[in-house]
Design a protein around this motif. Sequence first.
Motif, PDB file in Angstrom:
ATOM      1  N   LEU A   1       0.825  -1.206   0.000  1.00 39.11           N
ATOM      2  CA  LEU A   1       0.000   0.000   0.000  1.00 39.11           C
ATOM      3  C   LEU A   1       0.858   1.254   0.000  1.00 39.11           C
ATOM      4  CD1 LEU A   1      -2.766   1.342   0.145  1.00 39.11           C
ATOM      5  CD2 LEU A   1      -2.679   1.046   2.628  1.00 39.11           C
ATOM      6  N   ARG A   2       1.930   1.258   0.783  1.00 36.06           N
ATOM      7  CA  ARG A   2       2.787   2.444   0.903  1.00 36.06           C
ATOM      8  C   ARG A   2       3.485   2.806  -0.401  1.00 36.06           C
ATOM      9  NH1 ARG A   2       0.193   4.708   3.859  1.00 36.06           N
ATOM     10  NH2 ARG A   2       0.523   5.001   6.060  1.00 36.06           N
ATOM     11  N   ILE A   3       3.603   1.874  -1.320  1.00 33.41           N
ATOM     12  CA  ILE A   3       4.207   2.171  -2.619  1.00 33.41           C
ATOM     13  C   ILE A   3       3.340   3.163  -3.386  1.00 33.41           C
ATOM     14  CG2 ILE A   3       4.778   1.175  -4.889  1.00 33.41           C
ATOM     15  CD1 ILE A   3       5.540  -1.418  -3.345  1.00 33.41           C
ATOM     16  N   GLN A   4       2.013   3.082  -3.188  1.00 32.83           N
ATOM     17  CA  GLN A   4       1.102   3.889  -3.989  1.00 32.83           C
ATOM     18  C   GLN A   4       0.303   4.931  -3.220  1.00 32.83           C
ATOM     19  OE1 GLN A   4      -1.164   1.686  -6.958  1.00 32.83           O
ATOM     20  NE2 GLN A   4       0.117  -0.094  -6.525  1.00 32.83           N
ATOM     21  N   LYS A   5       0.111   4.735  -1.912  1.00 34.34           N
ATOM     22  CA  LYS A   5      -0.747   5.656  -1.160  1.00 34.34           C
ATOM     23  C   LYS A   5      -0.150   5.964   0.208  1.00 34.34           C
ATOM     24  CE  LYS A   5      -5.147   4.607  -3.305  1.00 34.34           C
ATOM     25  NZ  LYS A   5      -6.576   4.493  -3.059  1.00 34.34           N
ATOM     26  N   ASP A   6      -0.583   7.086   0.764  1.00 38.08           N
ATOM     27  CA  ASP A   6      -0.117   7.461   2.104  1.00 38.08           C
ATOM     28  C   ASP A   6      -1.281   7.595   3.091  1.00 38.08           C
ATOM     29  OD1 ASP A   6      -1.250   9.759   1.128  1.00 38.08           O
ATOM     30  OD2 ASP A   6       0.477  11.037   1.516  1.00 38.08           O
ATOM     31  N   THR A   7      -2.316   6.798   2.881  1.00 39.55           N
ATOM     32  CA  THR A   7      -3.470   6.786   3.774  1.00 39.55           C
ATOM     33  C   THR A   7      -3.020   6.484   5.203  1.00 39.55           C
ATOM     34  OG1 THR A   7      -4.764   5.878   1.948  1.00 39.55           O
ATOM     35  CG2 THR A   7      -5.745   5.740   4.162  1.00 39.55           C
ATOM     36  N   PRO A   8      -3.506   7.236   6.193  1.00 39.59           N
ATOM     37  CA  PRO A   8      -3.156   6.913   7.585  1.00 39.59           C
ATOM     38  C   PRO A   8      -3.602   5.494   7.943  1.00 39.59           C
ATOM     39  CG  PRO A   8      -4.225   9.051   7.468  1.00 39.59           C
ATOM     40  CD  PRO A   8      -4.364   8.417   6.113  1.00 39.59           C
ATOM     41  N   ILE A   9      -2.725   4.769   8.648  1.00 45.57           N
ATOM     42  CA  ILE A   9      -2.984   3.375   8.993  1.00 45.57           C
ATOM     43  C   ILE A   9      -2.763   3.173  10.481  1.00 45.57           C
ATOM     44  CG2 ILE A   9      -2.170   0.986   8.703  1.00 45.57           C
ATOM     45  CD1 ILE A   9      -1.340   1.755   5.850  1.00 45.57           C
ATOM     46  N   LEU A  10      -3.651   2.386  11.068  1.00 46.78           N
ATOM     47  CA  LEU A  10      -3.482   1.913  12.441  1.00 46.78           C
ATOM     48  C   LEU A  10      -3.360   0.400  12.357  1.00 46.78           C
ATOM     49  CD1 LEU A  10      -3.434   2.304  15.511  1.00 46.78           C
ATOM     50  CD2 LEU A  10      -5.909   2.039  15.465  1.00 46.78           C
ATOM     51  N   ILE A  11      -2.217  -0.123  12.771  1.00 47.41           N
ATOM     52  CA  ILE A  11      -1.983  -1.561  12.758  1.00 47.41           C
ATOM     53  C   ILE A  11      -2.368  -2.136  14.112  1.00 47.41           C
ATOM     54  CG2 ILE A  11      -0.219  -3.356  12.596  1.00 47.41           C
ATOM     55  CD1 ILE A  11       1.315  -1.490  10.679  1.00 47.41           C
TER      56      ILE A  11
ATOM     57  N   LYS B   1     -12.723   2.022  22.462  1.00 46.96           N
ATOM     58  CA  LYS B   1     -12.901   3.451  22.721  1.00 46.96           C
ATOM     59  C   LYS B   1     -11.592   4.196  22.474  1.00 46.96           C
ATOM     60  CE  LYS B   1     -14.477   6.602  26.323  1.00 46.96           C
ATOM     61  NZ  LYS B   1     -14.983   6.708  27.683  1.00 46.96           N
ATOM     62  N   ASN B   2     -10.471   3.612  22.907  1.00 50.02           N
ATOM     63  CA  ASN B   2      -9.166   4.237  22.679  1.00 50.02           C
ATOM     64  C   ASN B   2      -8.774   4.219  21.205  1.00 50.02           C
ATOM     65  OD1 ASN B   2      -8.890   4.818  25.387  1.00 50.02           O
ATOM     66  ND2 ASN B   2      -7.544   3.092  25.815  1.00 50.02           N
ATOM     67  N   VAL B   3      -9.129   3.140  20.500  1.00 49.41           N
ATOM     68  CA  VAL B   3      -8.855   3.067  19.066  1.00 49.41           C
ATOM     69  C   VAL B   3      -9.615   4.179  18.346  1.00 49.41           C
ATOM     70  CG1 VAL B   3      -9.224   1.697  16.966  1.00 49.41           C
ATOM     71  CG2 VAL B   3      -8.283   0.605  19.011  1.00 49.41           C
ATOM     72  N   ALA B   4     -10.889   4.332  18.670  1.00 47.09           N
ATOM     73  CA  ALA B   4     -11.698   5.381  18.041  1.00 47.09           C
ATOM     74  C   ALA B   4     -11.113   6.760  18.332  1.00 47.09           C
ATOM     75  CB  ALA B   4     -13.142   5.299  18.538  1.00 47.09           C
ATOM     76  N   ALA B   5     -10.740   7.002  19.578  1.00 51.96           N
ATOM     77  CA  ALA B   5     -10.162   8.302  19.947  1.00 51.96           C
ATOM     78  C   ALA B   5      -8.854   8.542  19.199  1.00 51.96           C
ATOM     79  CB  ALA B   5      -9.939   8.361  21.456  1.00 51.96           C
ATOM     80  N   HIS B   6      -8.033   7.517  19.078  1.00 51.56           N
ATOM     81  CA  HIS B   6      -6.754   7.644  18.373  1.00 51.56           C
ATOM     82  C   HIS B   6      -6.978   8.017  16.903  1.00 51.56           C
ATOM     83  CE1 HIS B   6      -2.562   6.804  17.380  1.00 51.56           C
ATOM     84  NE2 HIS B   6      -3.049   6.278  16.278  1.00 51.56           N
TER      85      HIS B   6
ATOM     86  N   LEU C   1      -6.830  12.024  12.589  1.00 49.88           N
ATOM     87  CA  LEU C   1      -7.447  12.705  11.456  1.00 49.88           C
ATOM     88  C   LEU C   1      -7.612  14.196  11.701  1.00 49.88           C
ATOM     89  CD1 LEU C   1     -10.024  10.036  10.314  1.00 49.88           C
ATOM     90  CD2 LEU C   1      -7.917  10.724   9.154  1.00 49.88           C
ATOM     91  N   SER C   2      -7.872  14.582  12.936  1.00 45.83           N
ATOM     92  CA  SER C   2      -8.007  16.015  13.229  1.00 45.83           C
ATOM     93  C   SER C   2      -6.655  16.713  13.124  1.00 45.83           C
ATOM     94  CB  SER C   2      -8.621  16.250  14.607  1.00 45.83           C
ATOM     95  OG  SER C   2      -7.719  15.910  15.640  1.00 45.83           O
ATOM     96  N   LEU C   3      -5.579  15.999  13.444  1.00 44.74           N
ATOM     97  CA  LEU C   3      -4.229  16.577  13.324  1.00 44.74           C
ATOM     98  C   LEU C   3      -3.777  16.689  11.887  1.00 44.74           C
ATOM     99  CD1 LEU C   3      -2.414  14.786  16.293  1.00 44.74           C
ATOM    100  CD2 LEU C   3      -3.203  17.151  16.203  1.00 44.74           C
TER     101      LEU C   3
END
Length: 118
Positions: free
Chosen positions: A65-75, A103-108, A113-115
């Motif tokens: 994915l990183r070869i083509q896009k820079d979408t934010p990812i949470l592993i 709840k913490n995943v959602a907050a993260h 995204l807000s940053l």
Amino acid sequence: MRLLIVEDEQNIRDLLKLYLKKHFDITEADNGRDGLRLSLEQDFDFIILDMFMPEMDGLEVWRNLRIQKDTPILILTAQYSEELEEAGKEADTHYILKPFSPKNVAAHILQTLSLTGS
């Protein structure tokens, strides 16, 4: 906003959807190969990516994915590795160890995204 959840365990996908459905239009994949295909064919604002999945593991999906896009990812992972730490150093890639608080995943995700202004 659009979110892709790539996770082979249905109960984890359901739990994440419960906490994230009010913020995102959610698409799901239950294996790495489908997750990579979807992430390349469509535009998502954020991707949640499990590390250990059938067909293609999370690191392989992430690298392709990183070869083509820079979408934010949470592993999401049950096991720490040096490769995972390398991935975490990349821009817009973070990781959380399982078990996790949805709840913490959602907050993260929302904070990330807000940053980034997404």
